[in-house]
Design a protein around this motif. Structure first.
Motif, PDB file in Angstrom:
ATOM      1  N   SER A 192      77.703  47.454  60.503  1.00 38.25           N
ATOM      2  CA  SER A 192      77.407  46.305  59.634  1.00 38.25           C
ATOM      3  C   SER A 192      76.992  46.708  58.211  1.00 38.25           C
ATOM      4  O   SER A 192      76.744  45.851  57.365  1.00 38.25           O
ATOM      5  N   CYS A 193      76.937  48.018  57.919  1.00 36.17           N
ATOM      6  CA  CYS A 193      76.619  48.488  56.560  1.00 36.17           C
ATOM      7  C   CYS A 193      77.629  47.898  55.573  1.00 36.17           C
ATOM      8  O   CYS A 193      78.831  47.958  55.791  1.00 36.17           O
ATOM      9  N   THR A 194      77.094  47.334  54.468  1.00 35.00           N
ATOM     10  CA  THR A 194      77.960  46.706  53.462  1.00 35.00           C
ATOM     11  C   THR A 194      78.200  47.615  52.255  1.00 35.00           C
ATOM     12  O   THR A 194      78.758  47.173  51.250  1.00 35.00           O
ATOM     13  N   SER A 195      77.735  48.845  52.340  1.00 35.64           N
ATOM     14  CA  SER A 195      77.891  49.823  51.245  1.00 35.64           C
ATOM     15  C   SER A 195      77.179  49.376  49.965  1.00 35.64           C
ATOM     16  O   SER A 195      77.629  49.695  48.862  1.00 35.64           O
ATOM     17  N   CYS A 196      76.074  48.642  50.107  1.00 39.59           N
ATOM     18  CA  CYS A 196      75.386  48.125  48.918  1.00 39.59           C
ATOM     19  C   CYS A 196      74.694  49.235  48.117  1.00 39.59           C
ATOM     20  O   CYS A 196      74.400  49.053  46.936  1.00 39.59           O
ATOM     21  N   GLY A 197      74.371  50.349  48.754  1.00 39.29           N
ATOM     22  CA  GLY A 197      73.758  51.476  48.044  1.00 39.29           C
ATOM     23  C   GLY A 197      72.247  51.398  47.897  1.00 39.29           C
ATOM     24  O   GLY A 197      71.626  52.279  47.294  1.00 39.29           O
ATOM     25  N   ILE A 198      71.632  50.366  48.432  1.00 34.79           N
ATOM     26  CA  ILE A 198      70.173  50.226  48.267  1.00 34.79           C
ATOM     27  C   ILE A 198      69.432  51.405  48.900  1.00 34.79           C
ATOM     28  O   ILE A 198      68.473  51.935  48.333  1.00 34.79           O
ATOM     29  N   CYS A 199      69.885  51.863  50.057  1.00 37.21           N
ATOM     30  CA  CYS A 199      69.209  52.989  50.722  1.00 37.21           C
ATOM     31  C   CYS A 199      69.176  54.207  49.798  1.00 37.21           C
ATOM     32  O   CYS A 199      68.145  54.881  49.670  1.00 37.21           O
ATOM     33  N   ALA A 200      70.310  54.483  49.147  1.00 35.68           N
ATOM     34  CA  ALA A 200      70.376  55.647  48.238  1.00 35.68           C
ATOM     35  C   ALA A 200      69.483  55.419  47.021  1.00 35.68           C
ATOM     36  O   ALA A 200      68.799  56.334  46.550  1.00 35.68           O
ATOM     37  N   PHE A 230      64.069  49.212  53.761  1.00 36.03           N
ATOM     38  CA  PHE A 230      64.571  48.347  52.691  1.00 36.03           C
ATOM     39  C   PHE A 230      66.032  47.936  52.889  1.00 36.03           C
ATOM     40  O   PHE A 230      66.527  47.085  52.154  1.00 36.03           O
ATOM     41  N   CYS A 231      66.743  48.538  53.832  1.00 36.06           N
ATOM     42  CA  CYS A 231      68.157  48.169  54.027  1.00 36.06           C
ATOM     43  C   CYS A 231      68.246  46.666  54.339  1.00 36.06           C
ATOM     44  O   CYS A 231      67.679  46.203  55.330  1.00 36.06           O
ATOM     45  N   PRO A 232      68.945  45.906  53.486  1.00 30.14           N
ATOM     46  CA  PRO A 232      68.961  44.452  53.683  1.00 30.14           C
ATOM     47  C   PRO A 232      69.676  44.027  54.966  1.00 30.14           C
ATOM     48  O   PRO A 232      69.447  42.928  55.465  1.00 30.14           O
ATOM     49  N   GLU A 233      70.545  44.892  55.479  1.00 30.34           N
ATOM     50  CA  GLU A 233      71.288  44.550  56.711  1.00 30.34           C
ATOM     51  C   GLU A 233      70.560  45.036  57.966  1.00 30.34           C
ATOM     52  O   GLU A 233      71.038  44.806  59.082  1.00 30.34           O
ATOM     53  N   LYS A 234      69.466  45.745  57.760  1.00 27.17           N
ATOM     54  CA  LYS A 234      68.721  46.347  58.893  1.00 27.17           C
ATOM     55  C   LYS A 234      69.659  47.153  59.781  1.00 27.17           C
ATOM     56  O   LYS A 234      69.581  47.124  61.016  1.00 27.17           O
ATOM     57  N   CYS A 235      70.595  47.840  59.150  1.00 27.65           N
ATOM     58  CA  CYS A 235      71.623  48.526  59.943  1.00 27.65           C
ATOM     59  C   CYS A 235      71.414  50.038  59.984  1.00 27.65           C
ATOM     60  O   CYS A 235      72.234  50.760  60.535  1.00 27.65           O
ATOM     61  N   ILE A 236      70.295  50.529  59.393  1.00 30.79           N
ATOM     62  CA  ILE A 236      70.003  51.961  59.537  1.00 30.79           C
ATOM     63  C   ILE A 236      69.165  52.139  60.791  1.00 30.79           C
ATOM     64  O   ILE A 236      68.213  51.377  61.037  1.00 30.79           O
ATOM     65  N   GLN A 237      69.545  53.118  61.579  1.00 26.35           N
ATOM     66  CA  GLN A 237      68.775  53.436  62.791  1.00 26.35           C
ATOM     67  C   GLN A 237      68.350  54.898  62.744  1.00 26.35           C
ATOM     68  O   GLN A 237      68.948  55.715  62.029  1.00 26.35           O
TER      69      GLN A 237
HETATM   70  S1  SF4 Z   1      71.150  49.829  52.393  1.00 22.57           S
HETATM   71 FE1  SF4 Z   1      72.041  49.415  54.395  1.00 22.57          FE
HETATM   72  S2  SF4 Z   1      73.810  48.134  53.963  1.00 22.57           S
HETATM   73 FE2  SF4 Z   1      73.236  49.089  52.036  1.00 22.57          FE
HETATM   74  S3  SF4 Z   1      74.463  50.997  51.938  1.00 22.57           S
HETATM   75 FE3  SF4 Z   1      72.521  51.538  52.873  1.00 22.57          FE
HETATM   76  S4  SF4 Z   1      72.893  51.358  55.070  1.00 22.57           S
HETATM   77 FE4  SF4 Z   1      74.549  50.252  54.063  1.00 22.57          FE
END
Ligand code: SF4
Ligand code: SF4
Length: 263
Positions: A192-200, A230-237
């Motif tokens: 479900s990661c949207t590649s938004c880049g917020i994590c980076a 902070f991942c808006p999709e809560k998709c990091i585990q």
């Molecule tokens: S913050 Fe979450 S949704 Fe955005 S790129 Fe990182 S893992 Fe993907």
């Protein structure tokens, strides 16, 4: 007298307290450790120096330990610390700071602990909103008291506490610091990661790169847990430890505040 508050934050608890404390002091500046820790030479020019950071594995976060070891404190003479925590209080960080300061012919004058909502979601779920509110209200009061104490250069440490070394905690923390960089091997992003880049962007040490639009962790992790919280999709585990846990960051601290920590 001017006070420099050096802070490190992952989910905003320590940043919120550092900001609040800074506002209570007559003359102060906030310096993010993430911005200066890799400088070849960093010297404090303030008379008073404070360190605000979270308790990690019974002691100092690696980045705080490394920074304090490096910083030139020749011009500073009053040192205090504010440690945020969510579990048990441990005095090992005070001992670690005192030991490093002693190596620079300085000493720690005051140490404070402030209970904040849990953000260590690798082991424990977050606190309810009601409990969080309770912690924030208490923290506000404590920070006001700390502000007054710092203005007076209060000394609240009985040096006898340093005589009782906590070998077990020190070893536990050292083992954490020795292995934390590679601890990110358990992080992954779900489909479900949207590649938004917020994590980076929120990572204080630039440990995440988007490769083919998906985050990759580069093994220089501080385990601050900004990325996962902070991942808006809560998709990091983190392995299977976080599948059922909720996410947390301080409600008044935003992505831009984390980005400012390093820019
Ligand atoms: S913050 Fe979450 S949704 Fe955005 S790129 Fe990182 S893992 Fe993907
Ligand atoms: S990779 Fe995640 S946990 Fe590690 S330092 Fe960066 S933001 Fe913190």
């Amino acid at each position: 007298m001017k006070t420099t508050i050096y802070y490190f934050t992952g989910t905003g608890n320590s940043l919120k307290l550092a900001k609040d404390l800074s506002e209570k002091l007559n003359e102060s500046e906030l310096v993010p450790i993430a911005k200066v820790w890799e400088d070849d030479h960093h010297a404090s020019s303030s008379e008073n120096v404070g360190l605000v950071f979270p308790l990690y594995y019974a002691g100092l976060p690696k980045i705080v330990y490394d920074f304090l070891t490096k910083i030139d404190l020749a011009k500073s003479n009053y040192f205090f610390t504010v440690v945020t925590y969510a579990g048990d209080i441990n005095t090992t960080p005070l001992l670690q700071i005192e030991t490093i300061l002693n190596s620079k012919s300085k000493t720690l004058s005051a140490g404070y602990y402030v209970l904040m909502p849990n953000n260590y979601i690798l082991g424990y779920d977050i606190h309810s909103e009601e409990r969080q509110k309770e912690y924030f209200e208490k923290a506000n009061k404590i920070i006001s008291e700390i502000g007054k104490a710092v203005e007076k250069n209060d000394v609240n440490l009985d040096k006898d506490i340093f005589k009782k070394r906590r070998i077990k905690s020190e070893k536990f923390n050292k083992n954490f610091r020795d292995t934390v960089y590679e601890s990110d091997k358990s992080f992954y992003a779900e489909e479900s990661c949207t590649s938004c880049g917020i994590c980076a962007n929120v990572c204080p040490v630039n440990n995440i790169a988007l490769i083919e639009d998906k985050p990759q962790w580069k093994h220089k992790c501080q385990q601050c847990l900004a990325c996962i919280n902070f991942c808006p999709e809560k998709c990091i585990q983190f392995g299977d430890k976080t599948v059922k846990t909720q996410r947390y960051h301080h409600p008044e601290i935003e992505v831009k505040d984390l980005i400012n920590q390093k820019n």
